[in-house]
Design an enzyme around this catalytic site. Structure first.
Site, PDB file in Angstrom:
ATOM      1  N   GLY A  95       0.795  -1.222   0.000  1.00 48.69           N
ATOM      2  CA  GLY A  95       0.000   0.000   0.000  1.00 48.69           C
ATOM      3  C   GLY A  95       0.828   1.272   0.000  1.00 48.69           C
ATOM      4  O   GLY A  95       0.493   2.237  -0.693  1.00 48.69           O
ATOM      5  N   LYS A 119       4.965  -9.604  -6.212  1.00 49.19           N
ATOM      6  CA  LYS A 119       4.709  -8.159  -6.201  1.00 49.19           C
ATOM      7  C   LYS A 119       5.831  -7.365  -6.861  1.00 49.19           C
ATOM      8  O   LYS A 119       5.579  -6.363  -7.527  1.00 49.19           O
ATOM      9  CB  LYS A 119       4.518  -7.675  -4.757  1.00 49.19           C
ATOM     10  CG  LYS A 119       3.175  -8.045  -4.172  1.00 49.19           C
ATOM     11  CD  LYS A 119       2.982  -7.389  -2.813  1.00 49.19           C
ATOM     12  CE  LYS A 119       1.603  -7.751  -2.274  1.00 49.19           C
ATOM     13  NZ  LYS A 119       1.379  -7.189  -0.924  1.00 49.19           N
ATOM     14  N   CYS A 136      21.495   4.497  18.665  1.00 53.27           N
ATOM     15  CA  CYS A 136      22.273   5.737  18.556  1.00 53.27           C
ATOM     16  C   CYS A 136      23.589   5.629  19.327  1.00 53.27           C
ATOM     17  O   CYS A 136      24.592   6.231  18.941  1.00 53.27           O
ATOM     18  CB  CYS A 136      21.444   6.929  19.035  1.00 53.27           C
ATOM     19  SG  CYS A 136      20.163   7.366  17.848  1.00 53.27           S
ATOM     20  N   CYS A 168      -2.883  -4.557   8.488  1.00 49.05           N
ATOM     21  CA  CYS A 168      -4.018  -4.322   7.586  1.00 49.05           C
ATOM     22  C   CYS A 168      -4.838  -5.588   7.384  1.00 49.05           C
ATOM     23  O   CYS A 168      -6.049  -5.528   7.191  1.00 49.05           O
ATOM     24  CB  CYS A 168      -3.513  -3.868   6.224  1.00 49.05           C
ATOM     25  SG  CYS A 168      -2.589  -2.350   6.294  1.00 49.05           S
ATOM     26  N   ALA A 181       9.438  -5.642  13.407  1.00 44.82           N
ATOM     27  CA  ALA A 181      10.745  -6.296  13.298  1.00 44.82           C
ATOM     28  C   ALA A 181      11.498  -5.755  12.088  1.00 44.82           C
ATOM     29  O   ALA A 181      12.694  -5.418  12.178  1.00 44.82           O
ATOM     30  CB  ALA A 181      10.564  -7.812  13.190  1.00 44.82           C
ATOM     31  N   CYS A 234      14.670   5.799  18.667  1.00 46.87           N
ATOM     32  CA  CYS A 234      14.491   6.905  19.626  1.00 46.87           C
ATOM     33  C   CYS A 234      12.999   7.222  19.780  1.00 46.87           C
ATOM     34  O   CYS A 234      12.541   7.567  20.870  1.00 46.87           O
ATOM     35  CB  CYS A 234      15.194   8.164  19.141  1.00 46.87           C
ATOM     36  SG  CYS A 234      16.985   8.086  19.092  1.00 46.87           S
TER      37      CYS A 234
HETATM   38 ZN   LIG Z   1      18.178   6.273  18.291  1.00 46.83          ZN
END
Ligand SMILES: [Zn+2]
Length: 254
Positions: A38, A83, A246, A186, A130, A173
């Site tokens: 989609g 697809k 990070c 969906c 995931a 984050c």
């Molecule tokens: Zn981060």
């Protein structure tokens, strides 16, 4: 650019914010689109039409009748096909100049790392956490800009994580992994057809802006759409000091 390209892309070239230089950057770019459903449908179609030089389309799924309500990259005769192959044919019809590479697999591990490293921009058009976290980790590791979109029921969201910038927040984050977020898909929840178009097209807009260097992206902002009331709002967010993705980036950069 040759005469055919100058004509085909003239309405971009006429925009002073893009111009010949911006269009050439778009033509020379390689975009990775994870998911040909989609969100990936409108995203890939706008990027192909706008002249992104190479599109890499990754999806392991085949076209199902229930997809056709919103996945406009595919048509009735594509039911049962991969697809990525159905999508490649549609993109070639839109713009024969666009190079489309297909990856008929669920990108993960080394294959995901290699594709992210090779891309100038990554569009997350997937439908599960995931995959979203795996893409984010790969983009953080290779300092690639990530454009994330999601659509369920009547609710959409879009954000940009410009991981080329040292201080930019990442997907983790904003949505820490392992928090008990309920996975809604969906397949069971339903999704308003044009919502996926709006979100996917917005992802394409952000990608083209990043590639041509114009405007201000959604980096550090989450754009939320309630399409039932047709209300948009945007929420700013920063880096999570406790984010492990990070932290790994910071270590790699020093
Ligand atoms: Zn981060």
């Amino acid at each position: 650019m040759n005469d055919d390209q100058l004509l085909r892309y003239s309405r971009h070239i006429l925009l002073p914010e893009i111009g010949v230089e911006g269009q050439e950057a778009i033509l020379g770019a390689r975009a990775l689109i994870v998911g040909a459903g989609g969100l990936g449908s409108p995203a890939a179609m706008y990027l192909a039409a706008a002249g992104v030089g190479t599109l890499v389309l990754a999806d392991d799924d085949t076209v199902d009748l229930t997809n056709l309500q919103r996945q406009i990259l595919h048509s009735a005769e594509g039911v049962g096909r991969l697809k990525v192959e159905s999508g490649r044919d549609t993109l070639h019809r839109l713009n024969p100049l666009a190079r489309v590479e297909t990856r008929a697999l669920r990108l993960q591990g080394e294959a995901l790392e290699a594709e992210v490293a090779a891309a100038d921009v990554v569009l997350d058009c997937s439908d599960n956490f995931a995959t979203r976290h795996a893409i984010n980790r790969a983009c953080a590791r290779h300092a690639r800009p990530l454009i994330s979109g999601a659509a369920i029921r009547f609710d959409g969201q879009i954000s940009v994580f410009d991981l080329r910038q040292r201080e930019a927040p990442c997907y983790h984050c904003l949505f820490p992994e392992g928090e008990d977020v309920e996975e809604v898909r969906c397949a069971v929840m339903g999704v308003f057809a044009p919502l996926t178009g709006i979100v996917g097209a917005t992802q394409a807009a952000e990608a083209l802006k990043l590639l041509s260097g114009c405007g201000t992206t959604l980096d550090g902002r989450l754009l939320l759409l309630d399409s039932l009331g047709m209300n948009w709002r945007s929420v700013s967010f920063g880096r999570d000091p406790a984010c492990p993705v990070c932290a790994e980036r910071a270590r790699a950069q020093t």
